[in-house]
Design a protein around this motif. Structure first.
Motif, PDB file in Angstrom:
ATOM      1  N   ALA A  46       0.819  -1.215   0.000  1.00  0.00           N
ATOM      2  CA  ALA A  46       0.000   0.000   0.000  1.00  0.00           C
ATOM      3  C   ALA A  46       0.850   1.262   0.000  1.00  0.00           C
ATOM      4  O   ALA A  46       0.478   2.270  -0.622  1.00  0.00           O
ATOM      5  CB  ALA A  46      -0.935  -0.011   1.204  1.00  0.00           C
ATOM      6  N   ASP A  47       1.999   1.241   0.667  1.00  0.00           N
ATOM      7  CA  ASP A  47       2.814   2.458   0.717  1.00  0.00           C
ATOM      8  C   ASP A  47       3.407   2.794  -0.648  1.00  0.00           C
ATOM      9  O   ASP A  47       3.600   3.972  -0.974  1.00  0.00           O
ATOM     10  CB  ASP A  47       3.927   2.308   1.756  1.00  0.00           C
ATOM     11  CG  ASP A  47       4.858   1.145   1.456  1.00  0.00           C
ATOM     12  OD1 ASP A  47       4.356   0.071   1.083  1.00  0.00           O
ATOM     13  OD2 ASP A  47       6.090   1.303   1.605  1.00  0.00           O
TER      14      ASP A  47
ATOM     15  N   GLY B  90       3.136   1.374 -10.595  1.00  0.00           N
ATOM     16  CA  GLY B  90       2.144   1.186 -11.646  1.00  0.00           C
ATOM     17  C   GLY B  90       1.735  -0.268 -11.778  1.00  0.00           C
ATOM     18  O   GLY B  90       2.559  -1.124 -12.095  1.00  0.00           O
ATOM     19  N   GLY B  91       0.481  -0.537 -11.538  1.00  0.00           N
ATOM     20  CA  GLY B  91      -0.024  -1.899 -11.676  1.00  0.00           C
ATOM     21  C   GLY B  91      -1.382  -2.030 -11.031  1.00  0.00           C
ATOM     22  O   GLY B  91      -1.652  -1.398 -10.008  1.00  0.00           O
ATOM     23  N   VAL B  92      -2.247  -2.836 -11.629  1.00  0.00           N
ATOM     24  CA  VAL B  92      -3.607  -3.033 -11.119  1.00  0.00           C
ATOM     25  C   VAL B  92      -3.730  -4.462 -10.586  1.00  0.00           C
ATOM     26  O   VAL B  92      -3.408  -5.423 -11.291  1.00  0.00           O
ATOM     27  CB  VAL B  92      -4.652  -2.786 -12.215  1.00  0.00           C
ATOM     28  CG1 VAL B  92      -6.056  -3.149 -11.727  1.00  0.00           C
ATOM     29  CG2 VAL B  92      -4.615  -1.325 -12.661  1.00  0.00           C
ATOM     30  N   ALA B  93      -4.193  -4.594  -9.357  1.00  0.00           N
ATOM     31  CA  ALA B  93      -4.434  -5.913  -8.764  1.00  0.00           C
ATOM     32  C   ALA B  93      -5.881  -6.314  -9.032  1.00  0.00           C
ATOM     33  O   ALA B  93      -6.800  -5.655  -8.567  1.00  0.00           O
ATOM     34  CB  ALA B  93      -4.162  -5.868  -7.259  1.00  0.00           C
ATOM     35  N   SER B  94      -6.061  -7.409  -9.795  1.00  0.00           N
ATOM     36  CA  SER B  94      -7.439  -7.774 -10.160  1.00  0.00           C
ATOM     37  C   SER B  94      -7.605  -9.262 -10.414  1.00  0.00           C
ATOM     38  O   SER B  94      -8.591  -9.676 -11.011  1.00  0.00           O
ATOM     39  CB  SER B  94      -7.871  -7.005 -11.410  1.00  0.00           C
ATOM     40  OG  SER B  94      -7.044  -7.337 -12.512  1.00  0.00           O
ATOM     41  N   LEU B  95      -6.666 -10.085  -9.956  1.00  0.00           N
ATOM     42  CA  LEU B  95      -6.708 -11.506 -10.277  1.00  0.00           C
ATOM     43  C   LEU B  95      -8.017 -12.157  -9.838  1.00  0.00           C
ATOM     44  O   LEU B  95      -8.592 -12.969 -10.561  1.00  0.00           O
ATOM     45  CB  LEU B  95      -5.517 -12.210  -9.624  1.00  0.00           C
ATOM     46  CG  LEU B  95      -5.314 -13.693  -9.893  1.00  0.00           C
ATOM     47  CD1 LEU B  95      -5.277 -13.994 -11.379  1.00  0.00           C
ATOM     48  CD2 LEU B  95      -4.029 -14.171  -9.231  1.00  0.00           C
ATOM     49  N   GLN B  96      -8.502 -11.794  -8.665  1.00  0.00           N
ATOM     50  CA  GLN B  96      -9.742 -12.381  -8.159  1.00  0.00           C
ATOM     51  C   GLN B  96     -10.979 -11.796  -8.823  1.00  0.00           C
ATOM     52  O   GLN B  96     -12.051 -12.401  -8.786  1.00  0.00           O
ATOM     53  CB  GLN B  96      -9.820 -12.184  -6.640  1.00  0.00           C
ATOM     54  CG  GLN B  96     -10.989 -12.895  -5.972  1.00  0.00           C
ATOM     55  CD  GLN B  96     -10.893 -12.873  -4.454  1.00  0.00           C
ATOM     56  OE1 GLN B  96      -9.801 -12.744  -3.899  1.00  0.00           O
ATOM     57  NE2 GLN B  96     -12.017 -12.993  -3.773  1.00  0.00           N
ATOM     58  N   LEU B  97     -10.838 -10.641  -9.458  1.00  0.00           N
ATOM     59  CA  LEU B  97     -12.000  -9.895  -9.946  1.00  0.00           C
ATOM     60  C   LEU B  97     -12.142  -9.884 -11.463  1.00  0.00           C
ATOM     61  O   LEU B  97     -13.143  -9.393 -11.988  1.00  0.00           O
ATOM     62  CB  LEU B  97     -11.918  -8.444  -9.456  1.00  0.00           C
ATOM     63  CG  LEU B  97     -11.917  -8.236  -7.942  1.00  0.00           C
ATOM     64  CD1 LEU B  97     -11.627  -6.774  -7.618  1.00  0.00           C
ATOM     65  CD2 LEU B  97     -13.244  -8.662  -7.332  1.00  0.00           C
TER      66      LEU B  97
ATOM     67  N   PRO C 137     -12.213  -4.489  -0.668  1.00  0.00           N
ATOM     68  CA  PRO C 137     -10.812  -4.898  -0.795  1.00  0.00           C
ATOM     69  C   PRO C 137     -10.328  -5.803   0.336  1.00  0.00           C
ATOM     70  O   PRO C 137      -9.570  -6.747   0.090  1.00  0.00           O
ATOM     71  CB  PRO C 137     -10.054  -3.564  -0.805  1.00  0.00           C
ATOM     72  CG  PRO C 137     -11.032  -2.587  -1.375  1.00  0.00           C
ATOM     73  CD  PRO C 137     -12.376  -3.021  -0.845  1.00  0.00           C
ATOM     74  N   ALA C 138     -10.757  -5.545   1.556  1.00  0.00           N
ATOM     75  CA  ALA C 138     -10.276  -6.332   2.692  1.00  0.00           C
ATOM     76  C   ALA C 138     -10.726  -7.785   2.620  1.00  0.00           C
ATOM     77  O   ALA C 138     -10.146  -8.645   3.291  1.00  0.00           O
ATOM     78  CB  ALA C 138     -10.737  -5.699   3.997  1.00  0.00           C
ATOM     79  N   ARG C 139     -11.750  -8.074   1.820  1.00  0.00           N
ATOM     80  CA  ARG C 139     -12.253  -9.443   1.715  1.00  0.00           C
ATOM     81  C   ARG C 139     -11.638 -10.210   0.556  1.00  0.00           C
ATOM     82  O   ARG C 139     -11.911 -11.395   0.375  1.00  0.00           O
ATOM     83  CB  ARG C 139     -13.778  -9.421   1.586  1.00  0.00           C
ATOM     84  CG  ARG C 139     -14.475  -8.784   2.787  1.00  0.00           C
ATOM     85  CD  ARG C 139     -15.976  -8.902   2.701  1.00  0.00           C
ATOM     86  NE  ARG C 139     -16.407 -10.299   2.798  1.00  0.00           N
ATOM     87  CZ  ARG C 139     -17.688 -10.686   2.757  1.00  0.00           C
ATOM     88  NH1 ARG C 139     -18.642  -9.768   2.612  1.00  0.00           N
ATOM     89  NH2 ARG C 139     -18.001 -11.954   2.843  1.00  0.00           N
ATOM     90  N   LEU C 140     -10.807  -9.552  -0.233  1.00  0.00           N
ATOM     91  CA  LEU C 140     -10.122 -10.234  -1.323  1.00  0.00           C
ATOM     92  C   LEU C 140      -8.949 -11.042  -0.778  1.00  0.00           C
ATOM     93  O   LEU C 140      -8.406 -10.737   0.282  1.00  0.00           O
ATOM     94  CB  LEU C 140      -9.625  -9.224  -2.354  1.00  0.00           C
ATOM     95  CG  LEU C 140     -10.688  -8.361  -3.040  1.00  0.00           C
ATOM     96  CD1 LEU C 140     -10.025  -7.325  -3.951  1.00  0.00           C
ATOM     97  CD2 LEU C 140     -11.669  -9.216  -3.824  1.00  0.00           C
ATOM     98  N   HIS C 141      -8.549 -12.057  -1.517  1.00  0.00           N
ATOM     99  CA  HIS C 141      -7.402 -12.871  -1.113  1.00  0.00           C
ATOM    100  C   HIS C 141      -6.077 -12.265  -1.530  1.00  0.00           C
ATOM    101  O   HIS C 141      -5.019 -12.778  -1.136  1.00  0.00           O
ATOM    102  CB  HIS C 141      -7.535 -14.287  -1.688  1.00  0.00           C
ATOM    103  CG  HIS C 141      -8.653 -15.080  -1.104  1.00  0.00           C
ATOM    104  ND1 HIS C 141      -8.662 -15.519   0.194  1.00  0.00           N
ATOM    105  CD2 HIS C 141      -9.830 -15.502  -1.646  1.00  0.00           C
ATOM    106  CE1 HIS C 141      -9.774 -16.197   0.444  1.00  0.00           C
ATOM    107  NE2 HIS C 141     -10.506 -16.186  -0.666  1.00  0.00           N
ATOM    108  N   HIS C 142      -6.085 -11.199  -2.314  1.00  0.00           N
ATOM    109  CA  HIS C 142      -4.841 -10.508  -2.646  1.00  0.00           C
ATOM    110  C   HIS C 142      -4.134 -10.108  -1.354  1.00  0.00           C
ATOM    111  O   HIS C 142      -4.780  -9.741  -0.371  1.00  0.00           O
ATOM    112  CB  HIS C 142      -5.123  -9.240  -3.462  1.00  0.00           C
ATOM    113  CG  HIS C 142      -5.905  -9.480  -4.708  1.00  0.00           C
ATOM    114  ND1 HIS C 142      -6.596  -8.461  -5.346  1.00  0.00           N
ATOM    115  CD2 HIS C 142      -6.132 -10.590  -5.447  1.00  0.00           C
ATOM    116  CE1 HIS C 142      -7.196  -8.945  -6.414  1.00  0.00           C
ATOM    117  NE2 HIS C 142      -6.927 -10.240  -6.498  1.00  0.00           N
TER     118      HIS C 142
ATOM    119  N   VAL D  49      -5.528  -3.189  -2.106  1.00  0.00           N
ATOM    120  CA  VAL D  49      -5.550  -1.962  -2.902  1.00  0.00           C
ATOM    121  C   VAL D  49      -6.062  -2.313  -4.287  1.00  0.00           C
ATOM    122  O   VAL D  49      -5.460  -3.127  -4.997  1.00  0.00           O
ATOM    123  CB  VAL D  49      -4.145  -1.332  -3.005  1.00  0.00           C
ATOM    124  CG1 VAL D  49      -4.211  -0.049  -3.834  1.00  0.00           C
ATOM    125  CG2 VAL D  49      -3.573  -1.046  -1.624  1.00  0.00           C
ATOM    126  N   THR D  50      -7.160  -1.698  -4.691  1.00  0.00           N
ATOM    127  CA  THR D  50      -7.728  -1.977  -6.014  1.00  0.00           C
ATOM    128  C   THR D  50      -8.560  -0.796  -6.484  1.00  0.00           C
ATOM    129  O   THR D  50      -9.269  -0.176  -5.674  1.00  0.00           O
ATOM    130  CB  THR D  50      -8.608  -3.245  -5.985  1.00  0.00           C
ATOM    131  OG1 THR D  50      -9.287  -3.375  -7.242  1.00  0.00           O
ATOM    132  CG2 THR D  50      -9.632  -3.202  -4.878  1.00  0.00           C
TER     133      THR D  50
END
Length: 458
Positions: free
Chosen positions: A332-333, A347-354, A414-419, A423-424
């Motif tokens: 997150a920092d 730079g990057g988007v976390a979205s594997l679960q979504l 976000p807190a319920r994702l497994h990432h 941060v999304t």
């Protein structure tokens, strides 16, 4: 969805153990389209696909609910797991658990941002050692092409990597340097000798260095710093090198719709070129990115809504082949600096679960059928990397299956994702499409990792 025991003397399967599991679905996405079917599973593979009502039977039968559709497991060929070295960003356990929750049953891990990067066989061995016993879904690996490692490409290929990732501009990490034009051509010539695949982050360093650089919170300033011409210039260089060498090349995470005519023309000329895009380019647009919202930062960037419409058309026209996430998380920092400075943020988007829900939500709004989405996210990536046992509900394929409720909705928390890091850019968004159950080779994914480490077939 219900599960019932259905053994009996008239069973088709149980006398000789033909089926370990039967699934019955009024809707299932098959290679030929949606059908009402029964699927028999034996030894982790699909052993039968029959019309619903045939009466395939065995010790365990799964009956899908009226609102559920049976899908083949998705294949995501663009995932940054980051382990080892930057495991605080993500890791094999968290990434593959997130994948399973999103209906993804196979991932292919990028050669960066782990330390060491996967640029030698020795580094590949380190990756495999770390992944062993942690994977909840099947995992394959890309190799890396960097200056000076041309001699390592064939050994990596022989060790089963699915191809080679390179950058044409700064990768963002010093240990994975980008290729110059002559190095790209030399590596493609080497790959041609064994029909290897080069996957390319296509942005031109000259176009980037000539663009205005204005650090700060304004997304418009960040967008101006990564102009569409950087993509189109780099893609033209990839086309020229692939044409000259006859090698296979793949353009990663296309965000610039202006490049579609160039890509289509090159393929019409016989250039061996494939292309992917990502959920964030298909669902988010620059017109609605708030200033300071660095969760949206990725390279190449999210562009305007009119550009997004043309990317969708490129998919429908077949110019874009696949949709994969480019899951590229960070802590997150790094991802959300306190001042909201786009220039400073990772730079990057976390979205594997979504990914599935994001793409399906937008596809549904546009009237695009579910079977097209599944083709782009399952059969397409499986074909790209040569995984013949993945990507479809068909006899002989791995029984990687997903029970999906296409009309169910949820709000992204976000807190319920497994990432590993919550941060999304999708936080708080209403999405349509819920994965209710994921099966890997016929067994439901549970809290015990049962994924295997894959090697390139053949």
């Amino acid at each position: 969805m219900t599960t019932a025991a259905t053994t009996g003397p008239g069973d088709d399967a149980t006398p000789d153990g033909l089926f370990d599991l039967v699934l019955r679905a009024a809707r299932a996405v098959l290679p030929e389209g949606e059908r009402a079917v029964e699927v028999g599973v034996s030894g982790g593979r699909v052993a039968a696909v029959a019309p619903l009502g045939t009466g395939l039977r065995c010790a365990e039968v799964v009956e899908l609910a009226d609102d559920e559709v049976l899908l083949p497991g998705l294949v995501d060929s663009h995932v940054h797991v980051n382990e080892p070295g930057r495991t605080e960003w993500e890791g094999f356990a968290s990434a593959t658990r997130a994948a399973a929750a999103g209906g993804v049953t196979t991932i292919v891990d990028m050669p960066l941002n782990s330390l060491p990067p996967t640029t030698t066989v020795e580094h590949l061995d380190v990756k495999r050692e770390r992944a062993a016993g942690q994977a909840f879904v099947d995992v394959g690996f890309w190799g890396g092409a960097v200056p000076g490692n041309t001699a390592d490409l064939r050994p990596l290929h022989d060790e089963g990597v699915f191809g080679f990732k390179c950058f044409l501009a700064d990768s963002g990490v010093p240990e994975f340097r980008h290729l110059e034009a002559d190095e790209l051509r030399a590596d493609l010539a080497e790959l041609k000798t064994f029909d290897g695949l080069m996957i390319v982050h296509a942005e031109d360093p000259g176009a980037l260095s000539g663009a205005p650089q204005a650090p700060g919170r304004r997304y418009s300033d960040f967008l101006a710093s990564r102009p569409a011409t950087a993509e189109s210039t780099a893609i033209a260089a990839v086309v020229d090198a692939a044409r000259a060498t006859g090698a296979r090349a793949h353009v990663l995470h296309l965000s610039d719709a202006d490049s579609l005519p160039l890509i289509a023309a090159a393929r019409a000329d016989g250039v061996r070129l494939t292309v992917e895009t990502c959920p964030h380019y298909l669902s988010l647009d620059a017109d609605h990115v708030p200033d300071g919202a660095t969760a949206y930062k990725c390279c190449p960037p999210i562009r305007e809504s009119a550009n997004q419409d043309r990317l969708w058309q490129g998919l429908l026209d077949g110019v874009i082949d696949v949709v994969v996430t480019d899951h590229s998380p960070a802590t997150a920092d790094l991802k959300e600096p306190v001042d909201g400075d786009f220039a400073a943020a990772w730079g990057g988007v976390a979205s594997l679960q979504l990914g599935l829900a994001v793409v399906w939500t937008e596809a549904r709004r546009r009237g695009v059928p579910l079977e097209r989405v599944v083709r782009w996210m399952s059969a397409g990536p499986a074909g790209l990397v040569g995984l013949e046992r993945k990507g479809a509900i068909a006899v002989g394929k791995d029984a990687d299956l997903v029970v999906f409720a296409p009309e169910a909705t949820f709000v992204v928390e976000p807190a319920r994702l497994h990432h590993k890091n919550p941060v999304t850019p999708y936080a708080g968004r209403d999405l349509t499409g819920v994965v209710r159950r994921t099966l890997l080779r016929g067994a439901e994914v549970t809290d015990e990792p049962a994924g295997t480490l894959l090697r390139r077939e053949g």
